[in-house]
Structures are given as structure tokens and as C-alpha cells.
Motif scaffolding. Structure first.
Motif, short mmCIF file in Angstrom:
data_model
loop_
_atom_site.label_atom_id
_atom_site.label_comp_id
_atom_site.label_asym_id
_atom_site.label_seq_id
_atom_site.Cartn_x
_atom_site.Cartn_y
_atom_site.Cartn_z
N MET A 291 41.71 -7.92 55.93
CA MET A 291 40.47 -8.63 56.27
C MET A 291 40.78 -9.82 57.17
O MET A 291 41.69 -10.57 56.89
N LYS A 292 39.98 -9.98 58.20
CA LYS A 292 40.33 -10.99 59.19
C LYS A 292 39.28 -12.07 59.39
O LYS A 292 39.51 -13.04 60.08
N ARG A 293 38.09 -11.87 58.81
CA ARG A 293 37.09 -12.94 58.92
C ARG A 293 36.59 -13.25 57.53
O ARG A 293 35.83 -12.49 56.94
N ILE A 294 37.05 -14.40 57.06
CA ILE A 294 36.86 -14.73 55.65
C ILE A 294 36.23 -16.11 55.55
O ILE A 294 36.52 -16.99 56.35
N LEU A 295 35.38 -16.27 54.54
CA LEU A 295 34.82 -17.59 54.24
C LEU A 295 35.27 -17.98 52.84
O LEU A 295 35.15 -17.19 51.91
N LEU A 296 35.80 -19.19 52.71
CA LEU A 296 36.19 -19.69 51.39
C LEU A 296 35.12 -20.64 50.89
O LEU A 296 34.77 -21.60 51.58
N LEU A 297 34.60 -20.39 49.69
CA LEU A 297 33.64 -21.31 49.07
C LEU A 297 34.25 -21.87 47.79
O LEU A 297 35.04 -21.19 47.14
N GLY A 298 33.85 -23.06 47.43
CA GLY A 298 34.35 -23.65 46.19
C GLY A 298 34.05 -25.12 46.19
O GLY A 298 33.95 -25.75 47.25
N ALA A 299 33.89 -25.69 45.00
CA ALA A 299 33.55 -27.11 44.88
C ALA A 299 34.65 -27.97 45.52
O ALA A 299 35.78 -27.51 45.64
N PRO A 300 34.30 -29.22 45.89
CA PRO A 300 35.35 -30.12 46.35
C PRO A 300 36.43 -30.18 45.27
O PRO A 300 36.11 -30.26 44.09
N GLY A 301 37.68 -30.10 45.66
CA GLY A 301 38.77 -30.18 44.68
C GLY A 301 39.09 -28.86 44.00
O GLY A 301 39.93 -28.80 43.11
N SER A 302 38.47 -27.77 44.45
CA SER A 302 38.74 -26.47 43.82
C SER A 302 40.06 -25.88 44.32
O SER A 302 40.48 -24.83 43.85
N GLY A 303 40.69 -26.54 45.30
CA GLY A 303 41.95 -26.02 45.85
C GLY A 303 41.72 -25.22 47.12
O GLY A 303 42.62 -24.58 47.64
N LYS A 304 40.50 -25.34 47.65
CA LYS A 304 40.12 -24.59 48.85
C LYS A 304 41.05 -24.84 50.04
O LYS A 304 41.52 -23.90 50.68
N GLY A 305 41.29 -26.12 50.34
CA GLY A 305 42.10 -26.46 51.51
C GLY A 305 43.52 -25.93 51.38
O GLY A 305 44.08 -25.36 52.33
N THR A 306 44.10 -26.08 50.20
CA THR A 306 45.47 -25.61 49.96
C THR A 306 45.53 -24.09 50.07
O THR A 306 46.43 -23.53 50.69
N GLN A 307 44.57 -23.42 49.45
CA GLN A 307 44.56 -21.96 49.49
C GLN A 307 44.32 -21.47 50.92
O GLN A 307 44.89 -20.46 51.34
N ALA A 308 43.50 -22.20 51.66
CA ALA A 308 43.23 -21.81 53.04
C ALA A 308 44.53 -21.83 53.84
O ALA A 308 44.84 -20.88 54.57
N GLU A 309 45.32 -22.89 53.68
CA GLU A 309 46.61 -22.97 54.41
C GLU A 309 47.52 -21.80 54.02
O GLU A 309 48.12 -21.16 54.88
N LEU B 209 34.97 -15.59 49.67
CA LEU B 209 35.77 -15.76 48.46
C LEU B 209 35.37 -17.06 47.79
O LEU B 209 35.48 -18.13 48.40
N GLU B 210 34.86 -16.95 46.57
CA GLU B 210 34.44 -18.16 45.87
C GLU B 210 35.50 -18.55 44.84
O GLU B 210 35.80 -17.80 43.91
N ILE B 211 36.08 -19.74 45.02
CA ILE B 211 37.09 -20.21 44.08
C ILE B 211 36.38 -20.89 42.92
O ILE B 211 35.62 -21.84 43.09
N ASP B 212 36.64 -20.36 41.74
CA ASP B 212 35.93 -20.78 40.54
C ASP B 212 36.82 -21.70 39.69
O ASP B 212 37.89 -21.28 39.27
N VAL B 213 36.37 -22.95 39.49
CA VAL B 213 37.12 -23.88 38.63
C VAL B 213 36.11 -24.74 37.86
O VAL B 213 34.96 -24.82 38.27
N ASP B 214 36.54 -25.37 36.75
CA ASP B 214 35.54 -26.21 36.07
C ASP B 214 35.60 -27.65 36.57
O ASP B 214 36.58 -28.10 37.14
N GLU B 215 34.48 -28.35 36.34
CA GLU B 215 34.26 -29.65 36.96
C GLU B 215 35.28 -30.72 36.54
O GLU B 215 35.74 -31.51 37.36
N GLU B 216 35.66 -30.72 35.26
CA GLU B 216 36.63 -31.71 34.78
C GLU B 216 37.94 -31.58 35.55
O GLU B 216 38.56 -32.55 35.97
N MET B 217 38.34 -30.33 35.76
CA MET B 217 39.59 -30.07 36.45
C MET B 217 39.51 -30.57 37.90
O MET B 217 40.45 -31.17 38.43
N VAL B 218 38.35 -30.35 38.50
CA VAL B 218 38.14 -30.76 39.88
C VAL B 218 38.27 -32.28 40.05
O VAL B 218 38.91 -32.77 40.97
#
Ligand code: AMP
Length: 221
Positions: free
Chosen positions: A1-19, A112-121
Motif C-alpha cells: 500500500m502506498k497511499r496511507i493516512l494515519l489517524l490517532g489522538a495527539p500522543g498516540s505515537g502517530k509521528g513516531t510510527q509514521a517515521e 490506519l487508526e492508532i488506538d490508545v487510551d487517554e491517560e497513556m496519551v
């Protein structure tokens, strides 16, 4: 897959996973937050207009973001594919993205939705540090740099983001719930949404993400 969108709350690890995903898939990350921080750092017109929104945890107006992301998606390195991180963040932006994709004659293959709970975020964001020069993301607890205060990749200085203060973190989570969660339903109804459990180490989540992306799916526009 070559065109992907990452969704997830701030602090869900989105930026790190994107890299990590980009390194594995060989496609660039188009990160709206990183692009905005670069514009703010070089004091461009866009950066000056966006600064007060970014620093208070509010959304930058759609017209500015859509124009910035369109320019980025038209660059030659994005022809082979891309991973969107942080854009779209509102339904209006998602509809603009559909129009841009139509113009480029391509479609989004997976959301791709990264699922985490709010306390962790909240815990993650207060220990986050980013590279001042290139935006690489570290976390003092889960993904520390090899040398304290120094980026592993480029030797840049690591700093706390201006919007990672506790009161701003709460504001950003509220903005996410209100504006961005509806996008989950938008993409779910098109059959392109996949959920990713965001708990565990960076490598564990990355392996899981690669696995999820390798499964066959329906396509969106
Ligand atoms: P991020 O690095 O993705 O957490 O984004 C940092 C900040 O940049 C957000 O809190 C917003 O102020 C702004 N921003 C980033 N992407 C967008 C977007 N798609 N729409 C509006 N504002 C955005």
C-alpha cells in the motif's frame, strides 16, 4: 500500500510510527504539524499566520492547511506514494483531500487508526522531545535518544514542543474528540479504516502496523 493516512489522538505515537513506516515502505511522510513547525521556524507568511493557533493547541484554518498540503502532495517525491500524518483533521479537510486526490488521479488505500487510551496519551506527551532541526520524535520513557538532548539521526538539539504543556495537551485532546473523531466514521463507511492497537513498544506497534497494512482490503478514493 502506498497511499496511507494515519489517524490517532495527539500522543498516540502517530509521528513516531509514521517515521518508522516510511522507512519500511520507502515513501515520504507528509506531516502537517512538521510542515507547520518548519514554516513557523523560518517565519514565512504561512508560519506567521499559523503560529498562534499551533501554540495554543487550536486548529489552523482549513484554507491554509489545505493549500499547504496540496503543494506538498504535488512534489515529485510524493508521486510514488505517501503517508499522511495529521491531515485531514476535520471533515471539511477530508472532503478537500478527496478533491486533491481526484486531481492527482490517485486514491487513499488505507486509513490506519492508532488506538490508545487517554491517560497513556497524556503521560506520553509530557515526556516527548522533538528534534529542533528535523522534527524527529523521541520519548524519554519509551524511545529515549542515545545521547541526552541530542537527535540520534542528525545531531540536532532535542526540545519540548511548545504545545506539549499540560493545559495545551488537554485542549488538543478536546479538539481531537470534537473535530477528528468524525473522520473515523467517514472512512469507516468507505471500508478503508483499519484499527491498530497502539500499546507496547515502538517496534511492536510498527510490526503490527506493517502486518495490518499487508492484509488485502477494499479501496477508497
Ligand atoms: P501535530 O504535530 O500533528 O500534533 O500538529 C500540531 C499542531 O499543528 C496542531 O495542534 C494544530 O494547531 C496544527 N495542525 C496540524 N495539522 C493540522 C490540520 N490538519 N488542521 C489544522 N491544524 C493543524
Amino acid at each position: 500500500m502506498k497511499r496511507i493516512l494515519l489517524l490517532g489522538a495527539p500522543g498516540s505515537g502517530k509521528g513516531t510510527q509514521a517515521e518508522g513506516l516510511c522507512a519500511r515502505l520507502g515513501i515520504p511522510v507528509l506531516g502537517s504539524g512538521n510542515l507547520l513547525r518548519a514554516e513557523i521556524a523560518r517565519e514565512s507568511d504561512l508560519g506567521t499566520a499559523a503560529k498562534r493557533f499551533v501554540e495554543s493547541g487550536k486548529l489552523v484554518p482549513d484554507e491554509l492547511i489545505v493549500a499547504m498540503m496540496k503543494r506538498r502532495m504535488e512534489k515529485p517525491d510524493a508521486r510514488k506514494g505517501f503517508l499522511l500524518d495529521g491531515f485531514p483533521r476535520t471533515l471539511n479537510q477530508a472532503e478537500s483531500l478527496d478533491r486533491i486526490l481526484d486531481e492527482l488521479g490517485v486514491r487513499l488505500e488505507c486509513v490506519l487508526e492508532i488506538d490508545v487510551d487517554e491517560e497513556m496519551v497524556i503521560g506520553r506527551m509530557s515526556s516527548r522531545r522533538i528534534c529542533e532541526a528535523n522534527g524527529h520524535v523521541f520519548n524519554l520513557l519509551t524511545h529515549p535518544p542515545k545521547r541526552s538532548g541530542v537527535c540520534d539521526h542528525c545531531g540536532g538539539r532535542l526540545v519540548t514542543r511548545a504545545d506539549d504543556r499540560p493545559e495545551t495537551i488537554r485542549q488538543r485532546l478536546e479538539v481531537y474528540r470534537r473535530n477528528t473523531e468524525p473522520l473515523i466514521r467517514y472512512y469507516e463507511s468507505r471500508g478503508v479504516l483499519r484499527k491498530l492497537d497502539g500499546t507496547g513498544s515502538v517496534e511492536e506497534v510498527l510490526d503490527r502496523a506493517v502486518h495490518v497494512l499487508s492484509e488485502p482490503s477494499e479501496s477508497a478514493r
